[in-house]
Design a protein around this motif. Structure first.
Motif, PDB file in Angstrom:
ATOM      1  N   SER A   1      -1.918   0.607  14.288  1.00 38.55           N
ATOM      2  CA  SER A   1      -2.373   1.804  13.936  1.00 38.55           C
ATOM      3  C   SER A   1      -2.087   2.296  12.432  1.00 38.55           C
ATOM      4  CB  SER A   1      -2.060   3.008  14.795  1.00 38.55           C
ATOM      5  OG  SER A   1      -0.514   2.879  14.943  1.00 38.55           O
ATOM      6  N   THR A   2      -1.267   1.378  11.667  1.00 39.46           N
ATOM      7  CA  THR A   2      -0.768   1.561  10.439  1.00 39.46           C
ATOM      8  C   THR A   2      -1.234   0.354   9.587  1.00 39.46           C
ATOM      9  OG1 THR A   2       1.287   0.830  10.700  1.00 39.46           O
ATOM     10  CG2 THR A   2       0.835   3.197  11.021  1.00 39.46           C
ATOM     11  N   VAL A   3      -1.509   0.486   8.146  1.00 38.11           N
ATOM     12  CA  VAL A   3      -1.803  -0.596   7.455  1.00 38.11           C
ATOM     13  C   VAL A   3      -0.563  -1.607   7.290  1.00 38.11           C
ATOM     14  CG1 VAL A   3      -2.046  -1.194   5.236  1.00 38.11           C
ATOM     15  CG2 VAL A   3      -3.260   0.718   5.914  1.00 38.11           C
ATOM     16  N   GLN A   4      -0.739  -2.917   7.775  1.00 41.20           N
ATOM     17  CA  GLN A   4       0.406  -3.704   7.754  1.00 41.20           C
ATOM     18  C   GLN A   4       0.655  -4.365   6.428  1.00 41.20           C
ATOM     19  OE1 GLN A   4       2.234  -4.252  11.037  1.00 41.20           O
ATOM     20  NE2 GLN A   4       1.318  -2.163  11.047  1.00 41.20           N
ATOM     21  N   THR A   5       2.071  -4.624   6.125  1.00 35.56           N
ATOM     22  CA  THR A   5       2.298  -5.391   4.717  1.00 35.56           C
ATOM     23  C   THR A   5       2.462  -6.985   5.289  1.00 35.56           C
ATOM     24  OG1 THR A   5       3.677  -3.596   3.730  1.00 35.56           O
ATOM     25  CG2 THR A   5       3.969  -5.809   3.130  1.00 35.56           C
TER      26      THR A   5
END
Length: 483
Positions: free
Chosen positions: A39-43
Motif C-alpha cells: 500500500s506504499t511505494v517500495q524502494t
C-alpha cells in the motif's frame, strides 16, 4: 599533544557513529515485506528486487526508474504515493534510484536512458509504460490490467463500445484504441451450462472458462495476457456466429478465426499463421497499430520501436489533413512498399518544435502538406518540402533525389559544459560520494593535526620567550666590575 589526540579520537568516533547510522537508515529503507499487497511505494534494489517481483501477493508492478535530482521525478512522486494505497492488491509500485550503488545495476539492465522511466512488470516480462502520467490515467490502466485480458462480447456494437472505445492500455494512454484483436471459436464452451443472458451479467467470471476450453482460446488468452498493457482483445460469444458478417468476416468451417479489427470501418486483417503462442505473438506485435496512425506524444515511442521507419504525413490545418490521411491509407493498403514503413499522420501546427530538427519550419494554417521519413533507430531521415506527391516522394528516396540525412542533435540543450560535468557526476555518483567522504575525513584529520602543530608552535614560542626573560633578568642581576 594529549589534547590534540583527544579531539582526534572524539571526531573519529563521531565519524564512525554517523557512518553506522547512515548504513542502518539505508538498510531499513530497503527492507521489504512480502506476502501481502503493498500500500506504499517500495524502494527496490539489486538485493531485494527478485524477491519483490516474484511475490505472489503482488503480481503486477509499476516501476519508476529515477534520479534524486530529476525535477520530473520529484513532480511524479506525490502522484505515485497517493495511488499506492488505492491500488493495493491490483498494482504494486516500486522505485529504483539509478544513481545509487544498489540501484544502478537494475537501471543498466533495463537500458534506462532518461528520467523518470516507467515500466510494467508481470509474469517475468518488463514493458515500457507509455501512457499518460496523471493519476486518473494510471489508475484506469491499473484497474483494467487487473481484469481478464480478454473481454467476452455478444455483438459488433458491444465490441466497439467495450474493447475499441475503451483504450485502457499504456500505449493508448486511457483513450480510444485504434485496433483490437477478435477471436471466434464455435467450439469454445464453459464448464457449466449457461445462457447468453447469464453471460451478459457475469462475463468477467466466465471468460476464463471459455479461454481454457480449446487450443485456440488458450493460445489467444496467453497472448492477450502478454500484451494486455499495450493491446486490446475480445472474444465473440460462440453462439453469436451471425455477428461475424457485421465485422466484414465470414467463416464456412468450424475452425477458429482470429482477426485484427480497426476502427473507422476498415477491412479486417485475418490471421493465417500457425495456431501457437509465438506465431500469434508475432502477428499481434506486427499489427498492433492502425493502418495510418494519428501520431500523439503517447504513442510516438510505440510506433518508433515497431521495427520499421516512420512515413509521416504532416498537415497544417484541417483542410490538408483529410487529403493526407486518404493518400496514406490508399498506399498503406496497395502500395509497392507498404510493408516497408509504419504510416502516420501528425498535426504540423502542434508538432512544430519537434519538426524543426528535420528542417521543417513552422507553417501558416492550411499550408501545403509535407512528408517525412524517419528512422529513429538509425537516427536518419529523408525530407524535401518541395515534393508533395507521395509516389514521387518514395521514388525520390529510392533514386537518391531525396538524400538520406542524419538527425541533428543540436536541438538538445543539455550538452553544455555544466551539463556534461553534471552528467559525469551523476553517472559516477556512488564512487564520487565515497571519494568525497574520504576527502572530508582527510580534511578533518588535517585540521586536527594542524591544530596540534599550532599548539606545539605556541608552546615553543612561550618557552623561548620565557628563556629570553630569564636571560635578561640574569644580566640585570650580574654586578658591573669597576676599573
Amino acid at each position: 599533544m594529549i589534547k590534540g589526540n583527544s579531539i582526534y579520537k572524539k571526531v573519529s568516533r563521531h565519524v564512525v557513529l554517523l557512518t553506522l547510522l547512515f548504513q542502518t537508515a539505508i538498510w531499513s529503507t530497503y527492507a521489504l515485506t512480502t506476502g501481502q499487497p503493498h500500500s506504499t511505494v517500495q524502494t527496490l534494489t539489486k538485493d531485494n528486487v527478485d524477491e519483490a517481483l516474484n511475490d505472489p501477493a503482488n503480481g503486477l508492478w509499476l516501476l519508476k526508474f529515477y534520479a534524486p535530482w530529476c525535477g520530473h521525478c520529484k513532480k511524479l512522486a506525490p502522484t505515485l504515493d497517493k495511488m499506492a494505497p488505492y491500488l493495493a492488491g491490483k498494482l504494486a509500485i516500486g522505485k529504483i534510484d539509478c544513481t545509487s550503488i544498489s540501484g544502478k545495476p537494475l537501471c543498466e539492465s533495463q537500458k534506462v536512458r532518461g528520467y523518470p522511466t516507467l515500466k510494467i512488470y508481470r509474469d517475468g516480462d518488463f514493458f515500457d509504460y507509455t501512457g499518460k502520467r496523471d493519476a486518473d490515467s494510471m489508475i484506469t490502466f491499473a484497474e483494467q490490467m487487473s481484469l481478464p485480458a480478454v473481454k467476452l462480447v455478444n455483438s459488433k456494437m458491444e465490441f466497439e463500445q467495450s474493447v475499441l472505445s475503451t483504450g485502457s492500455s499504456s500505449s493508448s494512454g486511457g483513450g480510444r484504441a485504434d485496433v483490437a484483436f477478435l477471436l471466434y471459436d464455435s467450439k469454445a464452451k464453459k464448464n457449466k451450462k449457461d445462457t447468453v443472458g447469464a453471460v451478459e451479467n457475469a462475463k468477467e467470471l466466465v471468460v476464463e472458462q471459455y479461454l481454457s476450453s480449446t487450443t485456440a482460446t488458450q493460445v489467444f488468452g496467453q497472448v492477450a495476457r502478454k500484451f494486455q498493457d499495450r493491446a486490446h482483445f475480445g472474444m465473440l460469444h460462440p453462439e453469436k456466429k451471425e455477428e461475424l458478417e457485421k465485422f466484414g468476416l465470414s467463416i464456412k468451417s468450424k475452425e477458429p478465426l482470429i482477426a485484427k479489427i480497426e476502427k473507422d470501418e476498415l477491412e479486417p486483417l485475418v490471421y493465417s499463421g500457425k495456431l501457437n503462442t509465438l506465431d500469434l505473438m508475432d502477428f499481434v506485435r506486427d499489427n498492433n497499430a492502425a493502418l495510418v496512425t494519428r501520431l500523439e506524444h503517447s504513442n510516438f515511442r510505440k510506433l518508433a520501436s515497431m521495427g520499421r521507419p516512420l512515413f509521416l504525413g504532416i498537415s497544417f490545418g484541417s483542410d490538408s489533413q483529410s487529403l493526407v490521411l486518404e493518400e496514406l491509407r490508399n498506399y498503406a493498403k496497395n502500395g509497392k512498399d507498404k510493408n516497408k514503413y509504419r504510416f502516420a499522420i501528425l498535426d504540423g501546427m502542434q508538432w512544430g518544435q519537434f519538426l524543426k530538427q528535420f528542417s521543417i519550419e513552422q507553417q501558416s494554417e492550411n499550408s501545403a502538406h509535407q512528408y517525412l521519413v524517419l528512422d529513429t533507430t538509425k537516427r536518419i531521415f529523408y525530407q524535401n518540402e518541395n515534393v508533395t506527391n507521395l509516389q514521387e516522394y518514395l521514388q525520390g528516396i529510392e533514386n537518391g533525389i531525396i538524400p538520406m540525412r542524419e538527425q541533428s542533435t543540436q536541438a538538445n540543450t543539455n550538452n553544455g559544459p555544466l551539463e556534461k560535468v553534471h552528467s559525469f557526476f551523476v553517472k559516477h555518483m556512488p564512487y564520487l560520494l565515497v571519494l568525497l567522504f574520504i576527502i572530508v575525513a582527510g580534511i578533518v584529520v588535517f585540521i586536527l593535526n594542524d591544530n596540534e602543530d599550532e599548539i606545539r608552535y605556541r608552546k615553543l614560542l612561550e618557552a623561548q620567550s620565557e628563556r629570553a626573560k630569564k636571560v635578561q633578568e640574569q644580566r640585570k642581576q650580574k654586578p658591573i666590575k669597576e676599573d
